[in-house]
Write a protein that holds these residues in place. Structure first.
Motif, PDB file in Angstrom:
ATOM      1  N   TRP A   1       0.825  -1.188   0.000  1.00  0.00           N
ATOM      2  CA  TRP A   1       0.000   0.000   0.000  1.00  0.00           C
ATOM      3  C   TRP A   1       0.867   1.249   0.000  1.00  0.00           C
ATOM      4  N   GLN A   2       0.256   2.362  -0.297  1.00  0.00           N
ATOM      5  CA  GLN A   2       0.947   3.632  -0.167  1.00  0.00           C
ATOM      6  C   GLN A   2       0.156   4.536   0.775  1.00  0.00           C
ATOM      7  N   PRO A   3       0.858   5.405   1.492  1.00  0.00           N
ATOM      8  CA  PRO A   3       0.214   6.159   2.574  1.00  0.00           C
ATOM      9  C   PRO A   3      -0.741   7.220   2.061  1.00  0.00           C
ATOM     10  N   GLY A   4      -1.551   7.719   2.986  1.00  0.00           N
ATOM     11  CA  GLY A   4      -2.460   8.797   2.625  1.00  0.00           C
ATOM     12  C   GLY A   4      -3.628   8.887   3.587  1.00  0.00           C
ATOM     13  N   ILE A   5      -4.579   9.705   3.194  1.00  0.00           N
ATOM     14  CA  ILE A   5      -5.769   9.955   4.000  1.00  0.00           C
ATOM     15  C   ILE A   5      -6.792   8.840   3.766  1.00  0.00           C
TER      16      ILE A   5
ATOM     17  N   GLN B   1      -4.073   4.005  -0.732  1.00  0.00           N
ATOM     18  CA  GLN B   1      -4.504   3.171  -1.845  1.00  0.00           C
ATOM     19  C   GLN B   1      -3.443   2.113  -2.127  1.00  0.00           C
ATOM     20  N   VAL B   2      -3.758   1.226  -3.064  1.00  0.00           N
ATOM     21  CA  VAL B   2      -2.822   0.177  -3.446  1.00  0.00           C
ATOM     22  C   VAL B   2      -1.543   0.806  -3.989  1.00  0.00           C
ATOM     23  N   ARG B   3      -0.421   0.248  -3.627  1.00  0.00           N
ATOM     24  CA  ARG B   3       0.869   0.788  -4.036  1.00  0.00           C
ATOM     25  C   ARG B   3       1.053   0.678  -5.551  1.00  0.00           C
TER      26      ARG B   3
ATOM     27  N   LEU C   1      -8.806  10.108   9.720  1.00  0.00           N
ATOM     28  CA  LEU C   1      -7.837   9.024   9.855  1.00  0.00           C
ATOM     29  C   LEU C   1      -6.918   9.006   8.646  1.00  0.00           C
ATOM     30  N   ALA C   2      -5.623   8.799   8.896  1.00  0.00           N
ATOM     31  CA  ALA C   2      -4.643   8.645   7.825  1.00  0.00           C
ATOM     32  C   ALA C   2      -3.689   7.523   8.211  1.00  0.00           C
ATOM     33  N   ILE C   3      -2.916   7.042   7.237  1.00  0.00           N
ATOM     34  CA  ILE C   3      -1.885   6.035   7.467  1.00  0.00           C
ATOM     35  C   ILE C   3      -0.598   6.543   6.832  1.00  0.00           C
ATOM     36  N   ASP C   4       0.501   6.554   7.592  1.00  0.00           N
ATOM     37  CA  ASP C   4       1.734   7.128   7.066  1.00  0.00           C
ATOM     38  C   ASP C   4       2.545   6.109   6.275  1.00  0.00           C
TER      39      ASP C   4
ATOM     40  N   ASP D   1       5.421  12.249   6.121  1.00  0.00           N
ATOM     41  CA  ASP D   1       4.444  13.333   6.052  1.00  0.00           C
ATOM     42  C   ASP D   1       3.183  12.890   5.325  1.00  0.00           C
ATOM     43  N   ILE D   2       2.031  13.321   5.820  1.00  0.00           N
ATOM     44  CA  ILE D   2       0.762  13.215   5.101  1.00  0.00           C
ATOM     45  C   ILE D   2       0.348  14.641   4.758  1.00  0.00           C
TER      46      ILE D   2
END
Length: 236
Positions: A62-66, A206-208, A97-100, A168-169
């Protein structure tokens, strides 16, 4: 526009390499045996192993984001703000919620302080890009009292100029010039001007991506249309 200028401007819209792959480092785990004495160090090693496994899994796929929420709006300085901060542009971030980039969840709850004073850096010339970002904070790295056996993961708002860090997000960005004194909301949400909050580059979890695309142009004839395409690529 010269080819060199076009290449330079196009690089502003291409996604930076801020989604690093997992490091090629074997993960140490606890060798559990009968009569093994569990102390704080071994307990931490056992839990850290599972934390690393989760991070490796997320970074690989996956890749990070909101995930949701985290909208941004300009507000007046909160009540009780001291004089030096009264002249700053303040933003309020919606709960979300976000994931770094390491797979750490960042929870911005309704009960937490979600206001942030944006500091416009001094510029002598040209136009630069100011990023307002969200970052995960491991409470173990903070100086907290030992009176509790529970720690809550935290977050912080921060800002960057002309670059983003891998953790960073991005919440928003704004192009600023040397005579910029304050920020405003955009008149046109999809095409913000100088000094206006730009929400069009916010990354979403989202998917990397498996491939990257490097794009160059030798003619300025379709330059503006190509800019729009490149802005859309980062989200797609």
């Amino acid at each position: 526009l010269s080819p060199a200028t076009v290449f330079k401007n196009m690089s502003e819209f291409m996604p930076p390499d801020v989604f690093p792959l997992p490091a090629l480092t074997p993960l140490p785990q606890l060798n559990v045996q009968d009569n093994l004495r569990i102390n704080a160090e071994r307990w931490e090693l056992a839990h850290h192993y599972h934390h690393q496994r989760q991070n490796v899994h997320y970074q690989a796929l996956w890749q990070p984001g909101i995930v949701y929420g985290l909208g941004v709006k300009l507000i007046s300085p909160p009540s009780g703000t001291t004089a030096p901060f009264q002249t700053k542009s303040w933003i309020e971030v919606q709960p979300g919620l976000a994931i770094d980039g390491e797979g750490n969840p960042i929870v911005v709850g309704e009960e937490t302080d979600r206001t942030y004073p944006v500091t416009i850096p001094p510029l002598t010339r040209g136009v630069q890009t100011l990023y307002v970002v969200l970052r995960h904070v491991d409470p173990k790295h903070l100086e907290l009292p030992n009176a509790t056996d529970r720690l809550q993961e935290q977050f912080r708002f921060d800002q960057r100029v002309n670059h983003l860090d891998s953790k960073d997000i991005e919440l928003c960005r704004v192009r600023i010039s040397s005579d910029q004194t304050n920020l405003v909301m955009p008149d046109q949400g999809l095409s913000p001007d100088l000094g206006q909050l730009d929400l069009t580059h916010r990354p979403f979890a989202q998917v990397r991506s498996q491939r990257s695309l490097t794009l160059g142009v030798l003619s300025s004839h379709h330059y503006h249309a190509l800019n729009t395409l490149c802005q859309g690529m980062q989200v797609l």
